[in-house]
Design an enzyme around this catalytic site. Structure first.
Site, PDB file in Angstrom:
ATOM      1  N   LYS A 173       0.048  -7.393 -13.818  1.00 39.91           N
ATOM      2  CA  LYS A 173       1.003  -6.589 -14.599  1.00 39.91           C
ATOM      3  C   LYS A 173       2.427  -6.823 -14.111  1.00 39.91           C
ATOM      4  CE  LYS A 173       2.028  -1.834 -16.023  1.00 39.91           C
ATOM      5  NZ  LYS A 173       1.623  -0.417 -15.973  1.00 39.91           N
TER       6      LYS A 173
ATOM      7  N   SER B  78      -1.844   4.492 -18.732  1.00 43.71           N
ATOM      8  CA  SER B  78      -1.465   3.082 -18.824  1.00 43.71           C
ATOM      9  C   SER B  78      -2.533   2.084 -18.390  1.00 43.71           C
ATOM     10  CB  SER B  78      -0.181   2.837 -18.031  1.00 43.71           C
ATOM     11  OG  SER B  78       0.889   3.528 -18.615  1.00 43.71           O
TER      12      SER B  78
ATOM     13  N   SER C 105       0.998   1.349 -20.535  1.00 47.41           N
ATOM     14  CA  SER C 105       1.969   0.291 -20.329  1.00 47.41           C
ATOM     15  C   SER C 105       1.361  -1.020 -19.823  1.00 47.41           C
ATOM     16  CB  SER C 105       3.037   0.761 -19.327  1.00 47.41           C
ATOM     17  OG  SER C 105       2.473   1.017 -18.053  1.00 47.41           O
TER      18      SER C 105
END
Length: 508
Positions: free
Chosen positions: A111, A210, A186
């Site tokens: 990420k 997320s 996210s």
């Protein structure tokens, strides 16, 4: 770890053919590139150990796939193929010499938050498009020490402030199951990359859903550990933390075991907890069905799928009972946003508010809120009081009554446009005008109460070929309980990423 029956049969046949032809062993030619891209770590590691397959083969297949379909989904920010290939060659040597590590040769999507030295971490913002890191963060250090191959960084919404993934800097990330729809956020790029077969496992972090949202939108297993289980550099932000994302339960466990545990210099982390891969039956376990807790209406498909999920748990011997809990989403989201922005996470947003015109609309929305001079200790105190009151309410209705765990859907609907803007009103779901941030409603409660561990499990596909998910929620720090239920779920899960249940990149 063990081979699946499908792969065992295929490999056995290939090995027999190789023997008859005088070839020493089966090779990567036994599998198609697509099979290599979608094999789990649980399947790959035994093949690596037996030297029937090399990490180099898998990395090459995933690079080829990225070159073929990467633009369709747009889930990657930067690639690191040269250094990754060197890592894969080193892993191949370690398997040959018999000293592999826990994630030896396994590709991991990283990420755009976690980073190695020299990587650019943009947080999805043009304001940080050149932000080069001068050190490796603890998550990436753990992965490298475990032998993982770090070949891609994955997209995020700007400043991680949305439940879908798009930004001015990187554009729109689209779901491989149906390009019309969101990958979540996210950690949306990580979810999309896993669904597209660009990596074997991936990292995520969870501040409002997320990890769980991208896992639900993409048909994955994902874990939001209780606060402190995995190292956090946000020591005063109890609602945020890192967790694993994977296409299988076992891969989720393996990655969690690498991420878990303390790192010198970071005080807000618990001692390492080794999670098992096998658990006792859930027969006799009492599970509370929370439904939507009154937070938002569910789509008909999600409600029907959740009802089927309850039947599946009951078929495994669990006792599932409906619990009536009503929590007001408008109140919760206002308290949550106030508490988040009044703390350390709000400060950098407030500092950049003067550049809001350069931001994506939702990021500008939160930056302006963070810069409000009235925001401060009052909101932080209100949030703390709300946290305690909310947990007391849930504890009294669920855990104090002897339930081992709770369940609820992860999404109100999987049919959320890939560029949905949660700062704007106007989404109507089957005649219901939804709160503008409804996409977060079912996950945020467990960030407000971030001491509760939560696993997302895939439950099935919608009429528009979009995955749906269910959250399994435990009492504070009861990791083993939620893993036990998720382990049992494998017996009834929809078997996505198997046979004919692969994303087809449709757009309708």
């Amino acid at each position: 770890m063990s081979l699946t029956r499908r792969l065992f049969t295929k490999l056995s046949l290939a090995t027999s053919s190789a023997f008859l032809l005088g070839i020493g062993s089966a090779s990567a030619a036994t599998f198609t590139d697509e099979e290599l891209c979608y094999m789990t770590a649980e399947e790959l590691i035994p093949l690596f150990k037996a030297q029937k397959l090399s990490p180099v083969d898998v990395l090459k297949a995933q690079i080829t796939r990225y070159e073929a379909i990467g633009k369709k989904t747009n889930s990657v920010t930067y690639t690191h193929f040269d250094t990754a290939m060197a890592q894969a060659v080193e892993s191949e040597k370690r398997y040959a010499s018999g000293n592999p590590r826990a994630l030896e040769g396994i590709t991991v999507g990283i990420k755009d938050e976690h980073h190695d030295t020299g990587w650019i971490v943009t947080r999805g913002s043009v304001l940080l498009k050149d932000a080069k890191m001068d050190h490796a963060d603890p998550i990436v250090t753990k992965l490298k020490e475990a032998g993982a191959i770090l070949h891609i960084q994955t997209t995020v919404p700007e400043f991680y402030m949305s439940g879908v993934t798009y930004s001015k800097l990187w554009g729109v990330t689209r779901n491989p199951w149906n390009l019309k729809y969101a990958v979540g956020g996210s950690s949306g790029g990580s979810g999309g990359a896993l669904a597209a077969g660009l990596c074997t496992i991936a990292t995520g972090s969870d501040m409002g859903g997320s990890v769980r949202l991208p896992c639900a939108y993409n048909g994955l297993y994902g874990y939001k550990p209780p606060f402190g289980r995995v190292i956090s550099q946000s020591t005063l932000c109890h609602f945020s933390g890192t967790g694993p994302m994977a296409r299988s339960f076992d891969d989720m466990v393996t990655l969690q075991n690498v991420l878990s545990g303390q790192t010198p210099g970071f005080p807000a982390t618990l001692p390492r907890k080794e999670m098992a891969h096998d658990y006792a039956s859930i027969k006799g376990m009492r599970i509370a069905n929370l439904g939507s807790m009154g937070l938002v209406p569910l789509s008909k498909e999600v409600a029907a799928e959740h009802a089927e999920s309850i039947k599946k748990l009951e078929s495994l011997g669990a006792i599932v009972e409906d619990i009536e809990l009503q929590i007001d989403w408008s109140e919760m989201v206002n308290k949550f946003i106030g508490g988040v922005l009044a703390g350390p996470m709000g400060a950098p947003l407030a500092a950049d508010a003067k550049r809001a015109d350069e931001m994506t609309t939702y990021a500008a929305y939160f930056a302006k809120k963070a810069a409000n001079p009235k925001l401060g200790s009052t909101q932080a105190a209100d949030f703390e009081l709300y946290v305690n009151e909310t947990y007391a309410k849930i504890h009294a209705a669920v855990f104090a009554k002897g339930y081992d765990a709770a369940i609820m859907p992860s999404l109100a609907t999987p049919h959320v446009p890939a560029d949905y803007d949660l700062s704007k009103e106007g989404y109507v779901l089957e005649g219901n005008k939804m709160h503008k941030s409804f996409i977060l409603a079912l996950t945020v409660p467990w960030n407000v109460l971030n001491w509760c561990p939560v696993v997302n499990v895939p439950t099935g596909l919608s009429s528009q070929n979009m995955p749906m998910g269910m959250q399994i929620i435990g009492k504070p720090y009861a990791d083993d309980t939620v893993f036990r239920i998720a382990h049992a779920w494998q017996n009834v899960d929809p078997n996505l990423y198997k046979a004919n249940k692969l994303p087809d990149f449709r757009n309708n």
